[in-house]
Design a protein around this motif. Structure first.
Motif, mmCIF file in Angstrom:
data_model
loop_
_atom_site.group_PDB
_atom_site.id
_atom_site.type_symbol
_atom_site.label_atom_id
_atom_site.label_comp_id
_atom_site.label_asym_id
_atom_site.label_seq_id
_atom_site.Cartn_x
_atom_site.Cartn_y
_atom_site.Cartn_z
ATOM 1 N N ALA A 181 11.836 16.773 -5.616
ATOM 2 C CA ALA A 181 11.853 15.616 -4.715
ATOM 3 C C ALA A 181 11.162 14.391 -5.320
ATOM 4 C CB ALA A 181 11.188 15.980 -3.392
ATOM 5 N N ALA A 182 10.711 14.505 -6.569
ATOM 6 C CA ALA A 182 9.974 13.404 -7.188
ATOM 7 C C ALA A 182 10.832 12.157 -7.322
ATOM 8 C CB ALA A 182 9.453 13.841 -8.556
ATOM 9 N N ARG A 183 12.096 12.325 -7.691
ATOM 10 C CA ARG A 183 12.980 11.172 -7.879
ATOM 11 C C ARG A 183 13.110 10.365 -6.598
ATOM 12 N NH1 ARG A 183 18.348 10.410 -6.803
ATOM 13 N NH2 ARG A 183 18.475 12.563 -6.074
ATOM 14 N N ASP A 184 13.196 11.049 -5.459
ATOM 15 C CA ASP A 184 13.328 10.357 -4.180
ATOM 16 C C ASP A 184 12.067 9.562 -3.859
ATOM 17 O OD1 ASP A 184 15.768 11.719 -3.978
ATOM 18 O OD2 ASP A 184 14.825 13.421 -2.973
ATOM 19 N N ALA A 185 10.901 10.152 -4.131
ATOM 20 C CA ALA A 185 9.639 9.463 -3.866
ATOM 21 C C ALA A 185 9.486 8.236 -4.751
ATOM 22 C CB ALA A 185 8.467 10.423 -4.078
ATOM 23 N N VAL A 186 9.895 8.345 -6.008
ATOM 24 C CA VAL A 186 9.809 7.206 -6.927
ATOM 25 C C VAL A 186 10.708 6.073 -6.440
ATOM 26 C CG1 VAL A 186 10.370 6.408 -9.256
ATOM 27 C CG2 VAL A 186 9.161 8.574 -8.939
ATOM 28 N N PHE A 187 11.923 6.408 -6.020
ATOM 29 C CA PHE A 187 12.860 5.382 -5.564
ATOM 30 C C PHE A 187 12.359 4.691 -4.305
ATOM 31 C CE2 PHE A 187 16.392 3.948 -2.936
ATOM 32 C CZ PHE A 187 17.091 3.146 -3.817
ATOM 33 N N ILE A 188 11.928 5.472 -3.308
ATOM 34 C CA ILE A 188 11.467 4.887 -2.049
ATOM 35 C C ILE A 188 10.198 4.079 -2.270
ATOM 36 C CG2 ILE A 188 10.648 5.386 0.283
ATOM 37 C CD1 ILE A 188 13.624 5.791 -0.121
ATOM 38 N N GLY A 189 9.305 4.571 -3.126
ATOM 39 C CA GLY A 189 8.087 3.823 -3.422
ATOM 40 C C GLY A 189 8.393 2.477 -4.059
ATOM 41 N N ALA A 190 9.294 2.492 -5.048
ATOM 42 C CA ALA A 190 9.670 1.243 -5.714
ATOM 43 C C ALA A 190 10.394 0.306 -4.745
ATOM 44 C CB ALA A 190 10.562 1.547 -6.916
ATOM 45 N N LEU A 191 11.258 0.868 -3.903
ATOM 46 C CA LEU A 191 11.989 0.050 -2.932
ATOM 47 C C LEU A 191 11.038 -0.588 -1.922
ATOM 48 C CD1 LEU A 191 14.790 -0.834 -1.841
ATOM 49 C CD2 LEU A 191 14.730 1.205 -0.371
ATOM 50 N N THR A 192 10.009 0.137 -1.512
ATOM 51 C CA THR A 192 9.042 -0.397 -0.555
ATOM 52 C C THR A 192 8.239 -1.536 -1.176
ATOM 53 O OG1 THR A 192 8.879 1.807 0.453
ATOM 54 C CG2 THR A 192 7.182 0.216 1.037
ATOM 55 N N ILE A 193 7.904 -1.406 -2.454
ATOM 56 C CA ILE A 193 7.222 -2.502 -3.147
ATOM 57 C C ILE A 193 8.136 -3.716 -3.236
ATOM 58 C CG2 ILE A 193 6.226 -3.235 -5.351
ATOM 59 C CD1 ILE A 193 5.278 -0.355 -5.751
ATOM 60 N N LEU A 230 0.824 -1.210 0.000
ATOM 61 C CA LEU A 230 0.000 0.000 0.000
ATOM 62 C C LEU A 230 0.856 1.257 0.000
ATOM 63 C CD1 LEU A 230 -2.826 -0.993 2.518
ATOM 64 C CD2 LEU A 230 -3.035 -0.681 0.052
ATOM 65 N N ALA A 231 1.798 1.326 0.942
ATOM 66 C CA ALA A 231 2.641 2.515 1.051
ATOM 67 C C ALA A 231 3.515 2.688 -0.186
ATOM 68 C CB ALA A 231 3.516 2.413 2.304
ATOM 69 N N GLY A 232 4.035 1.577 -0.703
ATOM 70 C CA GLY A 232 4.888 1.666 -1.875
ATOM 71 C C GLY A 232 4.149 2.193 -3.094
ATOM 72 N N VAL A 233 2.941 1.700 -3.318
ATOM 73 C CA VAL A 233 2.153 2.144 -4.465
ATOM 74 C C VAL A 233 1.800 3.619 -4.327
ATOM 75 C CG1 VAL A 233 -0.068 1.916 -5.631
ATOM 76 C CG2 VAL A 233 1.241 -0.129 -5.033
ATOM 77 N N VAL A 234 1.370 4.034 -3.125
ATOM 78 C CA VAL A 234 0.998 5.433 -2.904
ATOM 79 C C VAL A 234 2.182 6.352 -3.168
ATOM 80 C CG1 VAL A 234 0.316 7.132 -1.167
ATOM 81 C CG2 VAL A 234 -0.863 4.933 -1.286
ATOM 82 N N GLU A 235 3.340 6.013 -2.613
ATOM 83 C CA GLU A 235 4.502 6.895 -2.773
ATOM 84 C C GLU A 235 5.032 6.862 -4.204
ATOM 85 O OE1 GLU A 235 8.180 8.451 -0.104
ATOM 86 O OE2 GLU A 235 7.319 6.486 0.350
ATOM 87 N N LEU A 236 4.985 5.705 -4.839
ATOM 88 C CA LEU A 236 5.455 5.615 -6.220
ATOM 89 C C LEU A 236 4.578 6.440 -7.155
ATOM 90 C CD1 LEU A 236 7.327 4.394 -8.347
ATOM 91 C CD2 LEU A 236 5.808 2.400 -8.432
ATOM 92 N N VAL A 237 3.265 6.301 -7.015
ATOM 93 C CA VAL A 237 2.344 7.060 -7.870
ATOM 94 C C VAL A 237 2.495 8.556 -7.616
ATOM 95 C CG1 VAL A 237 -0.087 7.547 -8.339
ATOM 96 C CG2 VAL A 237 0.676 5.181 -8.079
ATOM 97 N N ALA A 238 2.613 8.941 -6.345
ATOM 98 C CA ALA A 238 2.799 10.352 -6.015
ATOM 99 C C ALA A 238 4.097 10.881 -6.615
ATOM 100 C CB ALA A 238 2.801 10.540 -4.501
ATOM 101 N N GLY A 239 5.138 10.065 -6.578
ATOM 102 C CA GLY A 239 6.417 10.481 -7.147
ATOM 103 C C GLY A 239 6.354 10.649 -8.647
ATOM 104 N N VAL A 240 5.673 9.740 -9.337
ATOM 105 C CA VAL A 240 5.526 9.832 -10.795
ATOM 106 C C VAL A 240 4.762 11.096 -11.179
ATOM 107 C CG1 VAL A 240 4.470 8.763 -12.822
ATOM 108 C CG2 VAL A 240 5.695 7.343 -11.153
#
Length: 221
Positions: free
Chosen positions: A135-147, A116-126
């Motif tokens: 800060a979008a790149r950081d959100a995409v990376f953390i979201g993908a890493l959480t998934i 859940l958290a990974g998808v939310v942060e990844l989509v928000a980052g994209v």
């Protein structure tokens, strides 16, 4: 009242912005590092310990995210931070219930949260990347890493158990599914701490967003 000049609005917005994205990154990095250190230097990688560390990490991180939604995020862009904060705090609360801690709960809870958290942060980052958010790149990376954390835990068999003997130590040890799972979470926390720590300390230009300019102009009018 005549409209304010853009440069004046930018300077006012920057002056009134006490908390920035870097502060959120550094706070998240600190709590992730704390979780990673606790797991690394704790020989007991049981479900109780894993859930205890996860609970503290999730609660602290969730509070930081909720505070950031109002202190850092501009109006109209707070929903992802609020959703991420609520999901993370709820997961931390469940993990903090000592009476129900078990191997099954650890895997189910952490996997569900990570997805859940990974998808939310990844989509928000994209979406933020399309707006040119720094800060979008950081959100995409953390979201993908959480998934990836969820995927890694899904590949672990909770019932796995392997006894092995180390001649030099003169003792028999046991490698279990839960010890592997807790170790994977510890590795995830360590990567998050390093990545967000570097991102938080990295210099970046101070740029006022369109929302900052509009909000400041409206308040001044």
């Amino acid at each position: 009242m005549p409209p304010l000049r853009r440069s004046s609005v930018v300077s006012q917005a920057a002056a009134t912005r006490t908390f920035e994205v870097r502060h959120v990154q550094l706070a998240r990095a600190f709590f992730a590092a704390l979780a990673a250190v606790m797991i690394t230097f704790t020989p007991d990688h049981s479900a109780a310990v894993g859930l205890s560390v996860f609970s503290g990490f999730a609660m602290a991180t969730g509070i930081v995210l909720l505070l950031a939604a109002w202190l850092v995020r501009p109006g109209g862009r707070r929903a992802p931070a609020v959703a991420l904060g609520v999901v993370t705090i709820l997961a931390g609360m469940v993990g903090g219930l000592g009476g129900i801690r078990s191997i099954t709960l650890f895997f189910v809870l952490v996997i569900a949260w990570a997805l859940l958290a990974g998808v939310v942060e990844l989509v928000a980052g994209v979406r933020a990347r399309r707006r040119g958010d720094a800060a979008a790149r950081d959100a995409v990376f953390i979201g993908a890493l959480t998934i990836l954390l969820a995927v890694g835990l899904l590949l672990v068999n909770p019932a796995y158990s392997l006894e092995y003997f180390i001649k030099e130590a003169g003792a028999t040890f046991e490698l279990t599914g839960i010890s592997i799972g807790v170790g994977i979470f510890g590795a995830y926390a360590a990567i998050v701490a390093v990545f967000l720590g570097i991102a938080g300390f990295s210099p970046r230009p101070a740029v006022a967003t369109a929302d900052d300019l509009t909000a400041s102009a409206g308040e001044s009018a």
